[in-house]
Design a protein around this motif. Structure first.
Motif, PDB file in Angstrom:
ATOM      1  N   GLN A  37       0.910  -1.097   0.025  1.00 15.76           N
ATOM      2  CA  GLN A  37      -0.066  -0.101   0.073  1.00 15.76           C
ATOM      3  C   GLN A  37       0.823   1.146   0.161  1.00 15.76           C
ATOM      4  O   GLN A  37       1.873   1.223   0.682  1.00 15.76           O
ATOM      5  CB  GLN A  37      -0.842   0.075   1.251  1.00 15.76           C
ATOM      6  CG  GLN A  37      -1.822  -1.162   1.167  1.00 15.76           C
ATOM      7  CD  GLN A  37      -3.112  -0.730   0.410  1.00 15.76           C
ATOM      8  OE1 GLN A  37      -3.217   0.300  -0.369  1.00 15.76           O
ATOM      9  NE2 GLN A  37      -3.962  -1.743   0.354  1.00 15.76           N
ATOM     10  N   PRO A  39       0.883   5.605   0.399  1.00 19.70           N
ATOM     11  CA  PRO A  39       0.149   6.484   0.451  1.00 19.70           C
ATOM     12  C   PRO A  39      -0.253   7.361  -0.774  1.00 19.70           C
ATOM     13  O   PRO A  39       0.454   7.762  -1.518  1.00 19.70           O
ATOM     14  CB  PRO A  39       0.817   7.515   1.741  1.00 19.70           C
ATOM     15  CG  PRO A  39       2.357   6.665   1.310  1.00 19.70           C
ATOM     16  CD  PRO A  39       2.329   5.619   0.704  1.00 19.70           C
ATOM     17  N   THR A  40      -1.449   8.169  -0.646  1.00 26.66           N
ATOM     18  CA  THR A  40      -1.904   8.740  -2.006  1.00 26.66           C
ATOM     19  C   THR A  40      -1.734  10.197  -1.385  1.00 26.66           C
ATOM     20  O   THR A  40      -1.722  11.119  -2.683  1.00 26.66           O
ATOM     21  CB  THR A  40      -3.389   8.637  -2.042  1.00 26.66           C
ATOM     22  OG1 THR A  40      -4.138   8.804  -0.888  1.00 26.66           O
ATOM     23  CG2 THR A  40      -3.592   7.224  -2.502  1.00 26.66           C
ATOM     24  N   ARG A  41      -1.574  10.647  -0.225  1.00 28.87           N
ATOM     25  CA  ARG A  41      -1.211  12.183   0.153  1.00 28.87           C
ATOM     26  C   ARG A  41       0.397  12.433  -0.232  1.00 28.87           C
ATOM     27  O   ARG A  41       0.929  11.817   0.118  1.00 28.87           O
ATOM     28  CB  ARG A  41      -1.629  12.196   1.650  1.00 28.87           C
ATOM     29  CG  ARG A  41      -2.985  12.073   1.688  1.00 28.87           C
ATOM     30  CD  ARG A  41      -3.498  12.711   3.216  1.00 28.87           C
ATOM     31  NE  ARG A  41      -4.662  12.514   3.445  1.00 28.87           N
ATOM     32  CZ  ARG A  41      -5.501  12.293   4.470  1.00 28.87           C
ATOM     33  NH1 ARG A  41      -4.604  11.964   5.389  1.00 28.87           N
ATOM     34  NH2 ARG A  41      -6.753  12.078   4.609  1.00 28.87           N
ATOM     35  N   ALA A  43       2.167  14.729   1.268  1.00 30.30           N
ATOM     36  CA  ALA A  43       3.012  14.853   2.347  1.00 30.30           C
ATOM     37  C   ALA A  43       3.470  13.516   2.923  1.00 30.30           C
ATOM     38  O   ALA A  43       4.620  13.465   3.745  1.00 30.30           O
ATOM     39  CB  ALA A  43       2.167  15.429   3.323  1.00 30.30           C
ATOM     40  N   GLU A  44       2.644  12.476   2.946  1.00 29.41           N
ATOM     41  CA  GLU A  44       3.238  11.084   3.081  1.00 29.41           C
ATOM     42  C   GLU A  44       4.113  10.293   2.415  1.00 29.41           C
ATOM     43  O   GLU A  44       4.875   9.437   2.933  1.00 29.41           O
ATOM     44  CB  GLU A  44       1.943  10.446   3.345  1.00 29.41           C
ATOM     45  CG  GLU A  44       1.011  10.973   4.676  1.00 29.41           C
ATOM     46  CD  GLU A  44      -0.549  10.245   4.433  1.00 29.41           C
ATOM     47  OE1 GLU A  44      -0.526   9.336   4.106  1.00 29.41           O
ATOM     48  OE2 GLU A  44      -1.138  10.489   5.430  1.00 29.41           O
ATOM     49  N   ILE A  45       3.977  10.579   0.906  1.00 27.44           N
ATOM     50  CA  ILE A  45       4.997   9.981   0.162  1.00 27.44           C
ATOM     51  C   ILE A  45       6.580  10.038   0.530  1.00 27.44           C
ATOM     52  O   ILE A  45       7.318   9.208   0.689  1.00 27.44           O
ATOM     53  CB  ILE A  45       4.692  10.466  -1.072  1.00 27.44           C
ATOM     54  CG1 ILE A  45       3.226  10.043  -1.801  1.00 27.44           C
ATOM     55  CG2 ILE A  45       5.690   9.887  -2.104  1.00 27.44           C
ATOM     56  CD1 ILE A  45       3.028  10.484  -3.092  1.00 27.44           C
ATOM     57  N   GLU A  46       6.835  11.116   0.924  1.00 23.81           N
ATOM     58  CA  GLU A  46       8.390  11.278   1.116  1.00 23.81           C
ATOM     59  C   GLU A  46       8.750  10.648   2.549  1.00 23.81           C
ATOM     60  O   GLU A  46       9.662   9.976   2.698  1.00 23.81           O
ATOM     61  CB  GLU A  46       8.784  12.899   1.499  1.00 23.81           C
ATOM     62  CG  GLU A  46       8.985  13.674   0.224  1.00 23.81           C
ATOM     63  CD  GLU A  46       9.358  15.152   0.361  1.00 23.81           C
ATOM     64  OE1 GLU A  46       9.108  15.525   1.446  1.00 23.81           O
ATOM     65  OE2 GLU A  46      10.062  15.408  -0.462  1.00 23.81           O
ATOM     66  N   GLN A  47       7.941  10.636   3.560  1.00 17.30           N
ATOM     67  CA  GLN A  47       7.971   9.827   4.825  1.00 17.30           C
ATOM     68  C   GLN A  47       8.012   8.384   4.355  1.00 17.30           C
ATOM     69  O   GLN A  47       8.777   7.441   4.836  1.00 17.30           O
ATOM     70  CB  GLN A  47       7.029  10.277   5.718  1.00 17.30           C
ATOM     71  CG  GLN A  47       7.014  11.634   6.166  1.00 17.30           C
ATOM     72  CD  GLN A  47       5.820  11.884   7.136  1.00 17.30           C
ATOM     73  OE1 GLN A  47       4.936  11.096   7.329  1.00 17.30           O
ATOM     74  NE2 GLN A  47       5.609  13.122   7.554  1.00 17.30           N
ATOM     75  N   TYR A  48       7.057   7.945   3.690  1.00 22.74           N
ATOM     76  CA  TYR A  48       7.198   6.464   3.183  1.00 22.74           C
ATOM     77  C   TYR A  48       8.355   6.001   2.400  1.00 22.74           C
ATOM     78  O   TYR A  48       8.606   5.084   2.922  1.00 22.74           O
ATOM     79  CB  TYR A  48       5.966   6.433   2.150  1.00 22.74           C
ATOM     80  CG  TYR A  48       5.758   4.931   1.592  1.00 22.74           C
ATOM     81  CD1 TYR A  48       5.418   3.838   2.338  1.00 22.74           C
ATOM     82  CD2 TYR A  48       6.102   4.766   0.406  1.00 22.74           C
ATOM     83  CE1 TYR A  48       5.215   2.666   1.838  1.00 22.74           C
ATOM     84  CE2 TYR A  48       6.214   3.432  -0.117  1.00 22.74           C
ATOM     85  CZ  TYR A  48       5.756   2.281   0.636  1.00 22.74           C
ATOM     86  OH  TYR A  48       5.698   1.132   0.165  1.00 22.74           O
ATOM     87  N   GLN A  51      11.062   5.907   5.038  1.00 20.30           N
ATOM     88  CA  GLN A  51      10.959   4.757   5.818  1.00 20.30           C
ATOM     89  C   GLN A  51      11.331   3.514   5.132  1.00 20.30           C
ATOM     90  O   GLN A  51      12.022   2.671   5.878  1.00 20.30           O
ATOM     91  CB  GLN A  51       9.514   4.578   6.434  1.00 20.30           C
ATOM     92  CG  GLN A  51       9.219   3.690   7.457  1.00 20.30           C
ATOM     93  CD  GLN A  51       7.819   3.615   7.771  1.00 20.30           C
ATOM     94  OE1 GLN A  51       6.638   3.891   6.968  1.00 20.30           O
ATOM     95  NE2 GLN A  51       7.412   2.943   8.927  1.00 20.30           N
TER      96      GLN A  51
END
Length: 101
Positions: A37, A39-41, A43-48, A51
């Motif tokens: 999965q 993320p679609t947002r 802001a969350e893509i860079e964190q994903y 990680q």
């Protein structure tokens, strides 16, 4: 004499070809690939990505994955021009099935 040798070799080759065609068959396997999965947002893509990169062992400095934004102060998805005549449709690609032959 040469003709009999040729016919014998040809006959043996034909026999082996027929036995190969009639021989046992391997059953088809259904391969299932589950994609993670994402993320679609924005802001969350860079964190994903960061990680996921932390879990890689032996990664050399400078070889990690990162996102290059066109405008680093205003991170947003590039708009699609209205002159594009393509129909874009969202399809859930969480699970793709392949059949091995």
């Amino acid at each position: 004499m040469l003709r009999k040798i040729f016919l014998g070799i040809f006959g043996a080759a034909m026999l082996f070809a027929i036995l190969y065609m009639v021989g046992p068959k391997e059953e088809k396997q259904e391969l299932i690939i589950n994609y993670p999965q994402i993320p679609t947002r924005l802001a969350e893509i860079e964190q994903y990505v960061a990680q996921r990169e932390d879990t890689v062992k032996g990664l050399k400095p400078g070889n990690e994955a990162y996102i290059i934004w066109a405008d680093s102060t205003n991170k947003r998805k590039t708009p699609i021009p209205s002159s594009t005549f393509m129909v874009l449709e969202q399809v859930p690609w969480r699970e793709i099935r392949f059949t091995a032959f």
